[in-house]
Design an enzyme around this catalytic site. Structure first.
Site, mmCIF file in Angstrom:
data_model
loop_
_atom_site.group_PDB
_atom_site.id
_atom_site.type_symbol
_atom_site.label_atom_id
_atom_site.label_comp_id
_atom_site.label_asym_id
_atom_site.label_seq_id
_atom_site.Cartn_x
_atom_site.Cartn_y
_atom_site.Cartn_z
ATOM 1 N N PHE A 1 71.887 51.783 130.450
ATOM 2 C CA PHE A 1 72.332 50.863 131.942
ATOM 3 C C PHE A 1 73.454 51.634 132.503
ATOM 4 C CE2 PHE A 1 74.090 47.538 134.656
ATOM 5 C CZ PHE A 1 72.901 47.139 135.523
ATOM 6 N N ASP B 1 73.868 47.400 122.610
ATOM 7 C CA ASP B 1 74.115 46.666 123.546
ATOM 8 C C ASP B 1 72.629 45.949 123.565
ATOM 9 O OD1 ASP B 1 73.786 45.239 126.253
ATOM 10 O OD2 ASP B 1 74.838 46.795 127.013
ATOM 11 N N TYR C 1 72.685 35.664 130.946
ATOM 12 C CA TYR C 1 72.107 35.143 132.264
ATOM 13 C C TYR C 1 70.760 35.793 132.430
ATOM 14 C CZ TYR C 1 74.145 39.620 133.654
ATOM 15 O OH TYR C 1 74.541 41.068 133.778
ATOM 16 N N LYS C 2 70.330 36.594 131.553
ATOM 17 C CA LYS C 2 69.161 37.431 131.537
ATOM 18 C C LYS C 2 68.168 36.312 130.572
ATOM 19 C CE LYS C 2 70.537 41.778 132.491
ATOM 20 N NZ LYS C 2 71.288 43.178 131.842
ATOM 21 N N ARG D 1 58.739 46.308 137.474
ATOM 22 C CA ARG D 1 59.159 45.783 136.392
ATOM 23 C C ARG D 1 58.942 44.134 136.327
ATOM 24 N NH1 ARG D 1 65.583 45.624 134.281
ATOM 25 N NH2 ARG D 1 65.609 44.042 136.070
HETATM 26 C C1 LIG Z 1 72.395 43.848 132.695
HETATM 27 C C2 LIG Z 1 73.261 44.647 132.079
HETATM 28 C C3 LIG Z 1 74.595 45.143 132.183
HETATM 29 C C4 LIG Z 1 75.169 44.133 133.350
HETATM 30 O O1 LIG Z 1 76.543 44.093 133.156
HETATM 31 P P1 LIG Z 1 77.598 42.906 133.740
HETATM 32 O O2 LIG Z 1 78.830 43.126 133.399
HETATM 33 O O3 LIG Z 1 77.100 41.454 133.121
HETATM 34 O O4 LIG Z 1 77.106 43.030 135.335
HETATM 35 C C5 LIG Z 1 75.241 45.947 131.476
HETATM 36 N N1 LIG Z 1 74.620 46.460 130.653
HETATM 37 C C6 LIG Z 1 73.228 46.458 130.219
HETATM 38 C C7 LIG Z 1 72.566 47.396 129.307
HETATM 39 C C8 LIG Z 1 72.512 45.675 130.940
HETATM 40 O O5 LIG Z 1 71.143 45.729 130.843
#
Ligand SMILES: *Cc1c(COP(=O)(O)O)cnc(C)c1O
Length: 397
Positions: free
Chosen positions: A113, A184, A209-210, A356
């Site tokens: 990400f 992660d 939150y996911k 997705r």
């Molecule tokens: C959703 C996601 C994030 C989002 O980070 P936030 O700080 O919570 O906005 C970061 N890294 C990955 C791999 C994600 O899937």
């Protein structure tokens, strides 16, 4: 054994909506509103400052961390919540590079990400030494773990394709080559059982939150392996990660173990929502969840491939390489997703061409999968996506 036909009733899902976006923002548990209201009126309202002691607010980040820890195979006492995932990525990475001071390369892959990559870039600028972020293709990660690598920073499940890395093998390889492994778990926690301790992961981070359903802006979590817990140096040396926050010393001394990964005041109201969400997760058998998740994703792949020849599967067919989402490529992916959302099937779009769909056994049924595939086929057959209305990009895709 969890009965997934009953868990759906624990969530508020709008009538007529098939929600396949729990991998991005989980739905609202029915118990959350009352739990949050209780914190606001009975805890904050009645106790005010006393809430920190009387209502256990100060101890909550670690207690909540341990409940997440069960889902990700962490040793008790080594997970804590706070901040957002991007911040936790920075913390884990900063601690990891200092544990490997003679090396200069952080290895990641281009399926990661962007925020994780940006955090690494920002850290490297701060370090002001000859650090390098090396980004390779996901399938080339393994071959690129060499004695040059200080830290591997890998997201287990690719947010676009749902491709899952082999955490155990890659961690083993990192250790064989003397590297530290940071994982992660954004698309892993609550998606399937994770075995951090068994894989010997050094650090792990993720959000709530996911798949975990703690609501927009819910705090992230960080795990530090027991062997590093008292040596990892916190780069974000906040007062609540200090060994004695209420001694108000002028100099920073890191707290015991995972406590040092706390930074500042925890989000008390959001923690109440996380507590409500975890009350559901506390009862979930993660092996059973995985079996249901694979059944749902297999079912969706089969149905879409049978009825939507225009779409190309982006997700691996092999179960071991799959998270809990299914993605397809289509050049008009954005418009198709808008047309789907208009028909009550909510997934999302990821640039450049990915449709997705997240699958979440707690509230997604076989009937939802079949209906979603049927509506998707209608939209493609009748080109219902082909209108200007569905082609205009919104700010959040
Ligand atoms: C959703 C996601 C994030 C989002 O980070 P936030 O700080 O919570 O906005 C970061 N890294 C990955 C791999 C994600 O899937």
């Amino acid at each position: 054994m969890t009965d997934f036909s009953k868990t759906r009733d624990l969530f508020h899902l709008p009538e007529g909506m098939i929600y396949l976006d729990g991998n991005s923002l989980g739905p609202l548990p029915k118990s959350t509103a009352a739990r949050v209201a209780q914190t606001v009126t009975e805890e904050w309202g009645a106790h005010l400052i006393g809430g920190w002691n009387d209502c256990n607010w100060m101890a909550a980040p670690k207690a909540l961390g341990d409940r997440i820890g069960r889902l990700i195979g962490a040793e008790p006492g080594h997970t804590v919540i706070g901040d957002t995932l991007s911040i936790k990525v920075f913390q884990a990475l900063a601690a990891a590079v200092t544990l490997n001071p003679d090396r200069r390369v952080i290895l990641s892959d281009n399926g990661n990400f962007p925020s994780d990559l940006y955090m690494a870039q920002g850290l490297i600028r701060l370090l002001d030494r000859d650090y390098e972020l090396r980004v390779v293709a996901p399938e080339e990660i393994e071959a690129n773990i060499s004695e040059e690598i200080a830290v591997t920073m890998i997201t287990e499940v690719d947010y676009r394709t749902g491709r899952r890395h082999d955490m155990k093998a890659l961690t083993q390889k990192a250790h064989d080559k003397g590297a530290i492994a940071v994982w992660d778990l954004a698309h892993s926690a609550g998606a399937f059982p994770v075995q951090l301790a068994d894989c010997n992961a050094d650090f792990a981070v993720g959000c709530t939150y996911k798949y975990l359903n703690a609501g927009p802006g819910a705090p992230a979590f960080i795990y530090v392996a027991p062997k590093h817990a008292d040596t990892a140096e916190p780069a974000l040396a906040g007062w609540l990660g200090h060994d004695a926050p209420f001694a108000f010393e002028q100099g920073y001394r890191p707290g015991q173990g995972i406590e040092r990964m706390r930074v500042g005041t925890p989000p008390v109201i959001q923690m109440a929502a996380l507590d409500a969400a975890l009350t559901i997760w506390d009862q979930v058998d993660m092996q059973a969840l995985r079996a249901r998740s694979l059944a749902l994703t297999d079912r969706f792949i089969a149905a879409v491939e049978a009825s939507c020849p225009e779409l190309t599967l982006a997700t691996p067919r092999a179960h071991v390489m799959r998270g809990s989402q299914v993605s397809f490529h289509h050049p008009e992916g954005y418009a198709i997703m808008q047309a789907l959302i208009a028909r009550g099937v909510v997934g999302d779009f990821r640039a450049p061409d990915i449709l997705r769909f997240g699958f979440t056994p707690l509230y997604t049924s076989d009937a939802d999968v079949d209906m979603a595939a049927k509506i998707l086929a209608e939209i493609l057959d009748q080109r219902l996506w082909d209108t200007p209305e569905y082609k205009t990009r919104k700010a959040v895709t």
